[in-house]
Design an enzyme around this catalytic site. Structure first.
Site, PDB file in Angstrom:
ATOM      1  N   LYS A 198      63.930  88.924 -36.492  1.00  0.00           N
ATOM      2  CA  LYS A 198      65.074  89.640 -35.916  1.00  0.00           C
ATOM      3  C   LYS A 198      66.373  88.911 -36.249  1.00  0.00           C
ATOM      4  CE  LYS A 198      66.781  91.361 -31.505  1.00  0.00           C
ATOM      5  NZ  LYS A 198      66.528  91.586 -30.093  1.00  0.00           N
ATOM      6  N   GLU A 236      60.663  78.311 -38.262  1.00  0.00           N
ATOM      7  CA  GLU A 236      59.322  78.423 -38.845  1.00  0.00           C
ATOM      8  C   GLU A 236      59.298  79.518 -39.919  1.00  0.00           C
ATOM      9  OE1 GLU A 236      60.133  78.385 -35.670  1.00  0.00           O
ATOM     10  OE2 GLU A 236      58.571  77.510 -34.398  1.00  0.00           O
ATOM     11  N   GLY A 253      62.412  91.229 -29.336  1.00  0.00           N
ATOM     12  CA  GLY A 253      61.409  90.771 -30.306  1.00  0.00           C
ATOM     13  C   GLY A 253      59.996  91.153 -29.898  1.00  0.00           C
ATOM     14  N   ARG A 254      59.630  90.853 -28.656  1.00  0.00           N
ATOM     15  CA  ARG A 254      58.241  91.104 -28.229  1.00  0.00           C
ATOM     16  C   ARG A 254      57.955  92.588 -28.010  1.00  0.00           C
ATOM     17  NH1 ARG A 254      61.259  88.258 -24.851  1.00  0.00           N
ATOM     18  NH2 ARG A 254      61.769  89.010 -22.776  1.00  0.00           N
ATOM     19  N   GLU A 298      56.653  85.939 -21.631  1.00  0.00           N
ATOM     20  CA  GLU A 298      58.033  85.695 -22.049  1.00  0.00           C
ATOM     21  C   GLU A 298      58.981  86.612 -21.255  1.00  0.00           C
ATOM     22  OE1 GLU A 298      59.514  84.223 -26.291  1.00  0.00           O
ATOM     23  OE2 GLU A 298      59.464  86.399 -26.261  1.00  0.00           O
ATOM     24  N   HIS A 335      29.906  84.543 -21.996  1.00  0.00           N
ATOM     25  CA  HIS A 335      29.135  83.323 -22.284  1.00  0.00           C
ATOM     26  C   HIS A 335      30.051  82.112 -22.288  1.00  0.00           C
ATOM     27  CE1 HIS A 335      25.544  85.681 -23.243  1.00  0.00           C
ATOM     28  NE2 HIS A 335      26.432  86.571 -23.659  1.00  0.00           N
ATOM     29  N   LYS A 369      63.512  74.159 -28.804  1.00  0.00           N
ATOM     30  CA  LYS A 369      64.020  74.286 -30.179  1.00  0.00           C
ATOM     31  C   LYS A 369      65.117  73.263 -30.423  1.00  0.00           C
ATOM     32  CE  LYS A 369      63.332  79.317 -30.388  1.00  0.00           C
ATOM     33  NZ  LYS A 369      63.966  80.625 -30.479  1.00  0.00           N
TER      34      LYS A 369
HETATM   35  O1  F6P Z   1      61.159  81.636 -29.721  1.00  0.00           O
HETATM   36  C1  F6P Z   1      60.904  82.874 -29.166  1.00  0.00           C
HETATM   37  C2  F6P Z   1      61.471  83.994 -30.013  1.00  0.00           C
HETATM   38  O2  F6P Z   1      62.828  84.041 -29.892  1.00  0.00           O
HETATM   39  C3  F6P Z   1      60.826  85.298 -29.612  1.00  0.00           C
HETATM   40  O3  F6P Z   1      61.407  85.891 -28.525  1.00  0.00           O
HETATM   41  C4  F6P Z   1      60.896  86.062 -30.883  1.00  0.00           C
HETATM   42  O4  F6P Z   1      60.003  87.127 -30.861  1.00  0.00           O
HETATM   43  C5  F6P Z   1      60.518  85.004 -31.873  1.00  0.00           C
HETATM   44  O5  F6P Z   1      61.136  83.837 -31.393  1.00  0.00           O
HETATM   45  C6  F6P Z   1      60.891  85.269 -33.310  1.00  0.00           C
HETATM   46  O6  F6P Z   1      62.242  85.474 -33.473  1.00  0.00           O
HETATM   47  P1  F6P Z   1      62.820  86.140 -34.787  1.00  0.00           P
HETATM   48  O7  F6P Z   1      62.272  87.510 -34.881  1.00  0.00           O
HETATM   49  O8  F6P Z   1      64.313  86.142 -34.612  1.00  0.00           O
HETATM   50  O9  F6P Z   1      62.403  85.299 -35.950  1.00  0.00           O
END
Ligand code: F6P
Length: 543
Positions: free
Chosen positions: A208, A214, A268-269, A355, A386, A511
């Site tokens: 987003k 990452e 995002g979620r 979240e 199990h 972060k």
């Molecule tokens: O660190 C959490 C977060 O901000 C989430 O809410 C989001 O879905 C995810 O990181 C990824 O963010 P982006 O889509 O901006 O890479």
């Protein structure tokens, strides 16, 4: 505050009374059981195994009124900036809109924007799948690596796993591969690329913000992987992006026509139904399957928006969640799909729910007078049986959602043809909620001749709550319904607790601290580490 309302107090009293009830007796009351089962579009929700009665539901419905649930749902639907800390609307429902559904933000109609992106996704999907959009060496693009994390990953992976063995999806994806790359662990990069030919692979970067560390590192690694094998031209041909940050995508080297946007009113979620999920899934399964998935999500939206609360599946799940966590003080819930295809469901719902509702303060920044948010975990049955079910049966009380399907996606018959594997799976699905609810008494054990010394070990207290959700089958349409059902459940709980379910400030601090550690790691002698806690300095020197 809602906790001071008479409606809240009434429920506290009911919670006290409910401690005297046992599901062993309650489940014998047919009238009660019938009243605690609802159905929508062939989906059955049976909540008769909750530690509640129809009277409790009436009290919860009054609480919903006191919390202005209807008004809050309407504010969400009409695009009000209910994510107040970010001044954003929350309109993921618009992502699965029909063209005639009029969703608006700041009076701007957003449905046409959604339909336009969908049209572009359908077009590139068709071009790739019909070998018109080829790789830089002229080879057909059979593989997709979707790079993204959190909301830009979990939902798409859950849907991928959920539908990939459904016949229509299996047929449409024959000979293709869809892989996900989320973690910044180099091992994940190697897993995602292992055995893939770069010349036949599309890379979709999903973020987003297009700044997530990452994802950006993995995107750079993928860019190197492609361009080392195929030359730099591969980046413009074989890399696509999904983001709200179009300039950053272009700066990365992605061509404008390969960038698929979404909007700040999609959290995002909650973004699975935007290009975040649609692009990789459509490339893999074809547009028709994805259209079905959207139709399913929309059908649950329509139900959520129109059904009376007492018959409304997401509202009921949300109210039951509030009852268990706020009144019966059970902060954990298990998600137990009896379907291996849903093995990533709990991971996705963990993010959606934890979240969203893992918050300290209410919408106005006042300390919450209760512990909001629930701990979600789960595994498909029967595997979980199990493993951690021991604790659920004889240890702590953990409300569970059992999710099952009448028809299997695929079938395997045994040679004697008596019981197929799906019947075995479902026999367990039906038995476990009863085992939890009914338990087993000392008297029953004695009657069975169990030695006295073993009786305390073999007693099952029972009275353990669960929901049973029975769907006809797990196809793309039903998967869309399941997704929307749980998204709305979370919103309902957040609305009752009066918190903002749509921001996530709690992920920020880690972060920032990681940045500080990173700058220390980049020096020769861990310079700057003296500003970190002593324990951290010691660990860093060992590292
Ligand atoms: O660190 C959490 C977060 O901000 C989430 O809410 C989001 O879905 C995810 O990181 C990824 O963010 P982006 O889509 O901006 O890479």
């Amino acid at each position: 505050m809602i906790v001071n309302s008479p409606e809240w107090k009434a429920l506290e009293q009911l919670a006290e009374q409910s401690r005297r009830w046992h599901l062993r007796e309650q489940l014998q009351n047919k009238h009660r059981c019938d009243a605690m089962r609802v159905e929508y579009d062939d989906i059955v929700l049976d909540y008769s195994r909750q530690n509640m009665n129809p009277e409790t539901l009436q009290a919860l419905l009054k609480l919903a009124d006191a919390a202005e649930l209807g008004k809050k749902i309407e504010a969400k639907r009409t695009g009000k900036a209910i994510n107040t800390t970010e001044n954003r609307a929350v309109l993921h429902m618009a992502l699965r809109a029909d063209p005639e559904d009029d969703y608006r933000v700041d009076n701007e109609a957003v449905t046409p924007l959604v339909i336009d992106v969908r049209r572009r996704i359908a077009a590139i999907t068709q071009a790739v799948r019909q070998d018109k959009h080829l790789g830089v060496t002229g080879k057909p693009l059979r593989n997709v690596i979707a790079i993204g994390i959190g909301g830009s990953y979990l939902g798409a992976e859950f849907v991928f796993e959920a539908i990939r063995q459904h016949p229509s999806c299996a047929d449409a994806s024959a000979g293709r591969q869809l892989r996900f790359l989320a973690n910044v662990d180099p091992a994940d990069f190697h897993r995602a690329t292992e055995g893939l030919n770069p010349a036949e692979t599309l890379v979709v970067i999903i973020s987003k913000t297009f700044t997530t560390t990452e994802t950006m590192l993995n995107a750079r690694a993928a860019k190197a992987w492609l361009s080392e094998a195929l030359g730099f031209e591969a980046v413009s041909k074989q890399m696509l992006a999904v983001s709200t940050n179009i300039p950053a995508c272009e700066q990365f080297g992605i061509q404008r026509e390969h960038i698929f946007g979404f909007w700040d009113w999609v959290g995002g979620r909650y973004s699975v139904c935007s290009a975040v999920g649609l692009l990789p899934l459509a490339l893999h399964f074809g547009w028709q399957n994805i259209e079905q998935f959207l139709l399913g999500a929309r059908s649950m939206d329509q139900h959520f928006l129109s059904a009376p609360f007492a018959q409304n599946l997401p509202v009921l799940l949300g109210l039951i969640g509030v009852w268990n966590s706020s009144f019966l003080k059970r902060p954990v819930r298990a998600l137990l799909p009896y379907s291996q295809a849903l093995h990533r469901f709990a991971a996705h719902i963990q993010q959606v729910d934890m979240e969203s509702n893992g918050k300290l303060v209410d919408r106005d920044g006042r300390a919450l007078p209760l512990e909001a948010g629930e701990i979600n975990f789960g595994e498909p049955g029967t595997n979980g049986q199990h493993s951690f079910y021991q604790l659920i049966h004889q240890g702590r009380v953990i409300p569970a959602d059992f999710i099952g399907f009448c028809r299997p996606q695929t079938s395997v018959k045994l040679s004697d043809n008596r019981l197929d594997l799906h019947d075995e799976l479902m026999a367990n699905f039906f038995a476990q909620p009863d085992a939890l609810a009914l338990g087993k008494t000392e008297q029953e054990l004695r009657a069975e001749g169990v030695p006295e010394a073993l009786i305390p070990h073999k007693v099952f207290p029972g009275n353990r709550p669960s929901n049973v959700l029975l769907f006809p089958e797990l196809n793309p349409y039903r998967c869309g319904q399941l997704l929307a059902l749980y998204e709305h459940r979370t919103a309902v709980q957040g609305f009752i607790w009066n918190l903002n379910s749509f921001d996530q400030w709690g992920v920020e601090l880690g972060k920032v601290l990681a940045q500080r550690v990173k700058s220390v790691l980049q020096t020769d002698n861990l310079e700057g580490s003296e500003n970190l806690p002593f324990s951290t300095q010691q660990l860093l020197s060992k590292y």
